[in-house]
Design an enzyme around this catalytic site. Structure first.
Site, PDB file in Angstrom:
ATOM      1  N   ARG A  15       0.783  -1.240   0.000  1.00  0.00           N
ATOM      2  CA  ARG A  15       0.000   0.000   0.000  1.00  0.00           C
ATOM      3  C   ARG A  15       0.815   1.292   0.000  1.00  0.00           C
ATOM      4  O   ARG A  15       0.247   2.371   0.148  1.00  0.00           O
ATOM      5  CB  ARG A  15      -1.003   0.037   1.154  1.00  0.00           C
ATOM      6  CG  ARG A  15      -2.033  -1.063   1.073  1.00  0.00           C
ATOM      7  CD  ARG A  15      -3.276  -0.785   1.824  1.00  0.00           C
ATOM      8  NE  ARG A  15      -3.051  -0.515   3.232  1.00  0.00           N
ATOM      9  CZ  ARG A  15      -3.993  -0.090   4.048  1.00  0.00           C
ATOM     10  NH1 ARG A  15      -5.211   0.093   3.611  1.00  0.00           N
ATOM     11  NH2 ARG A  15      -3.735   0.144   5.308  1.00  0.00           N
ATOM     12  N   ASP A  16       2.126   1.228  -0.169  1.00  0.00           N
ATOM     13  CA  ASP A  16       2.912   2.457  -0.280  1.00  0.00           C
ATOM     14  C   ASP A  16       4.142   2.220  -1.154  1.00  0.00           C
ATOM     15  O   ASP A  16       5.262   2.556  -0.786  1.00  0.00           O
ATOM     16  CB  ASP A  16       3.327   2.962   1.100  1.00  0.00           C
ATOM     17  CG  ASP A  16       3.813   4.414   1.081  1.00  0.00           C
ATOM     18  OD1 ASP A  16       3.476   5.145   0.129  1.00  0.00           O
ATOM     19  OD2 ASP A  16       4.532   4.807   2.018  1.00  0.00           O
TER      20      ASP A  16
END
Length: 71
Positions: A15-16
């Site tokens: 997610r990043d």
């Protein structure tokens, strides 16, 4: 890419993803490590969608336009 395949196969998402979260383990051999799992999510526990109240995670500059536009 193998790191992402491993995560997804095991029901996890980072997610990043961004260049700053990749580090050389060995410049000689070109090995790169995926780092900073602060926003990681176990997909077996939660799903990635707006309907269950999850907030967007990650660095906005690197997000896909669809995510930013909540599509």
């Amino acid at each position: 890419l193998r790191a992402l395949a491993y995560l997804h196969k095991n029901g996890l998402t980072h997610r990043d993803l961004k260049p700053e979260n990749m580090a050389f383990e060995s410049r000689k051999h070109g090995y790169v490590r995926l780092i900073d799992f602060g926003f990681a999510l176990d997909l077996n526990d939660e799903k990635l969608n707006i309907s269950n109240g999850l907030i967007f995670m990650g660095t906005p500059y690197y997000m896909a336009p669809e995510v930013v536009n909540k599509e």
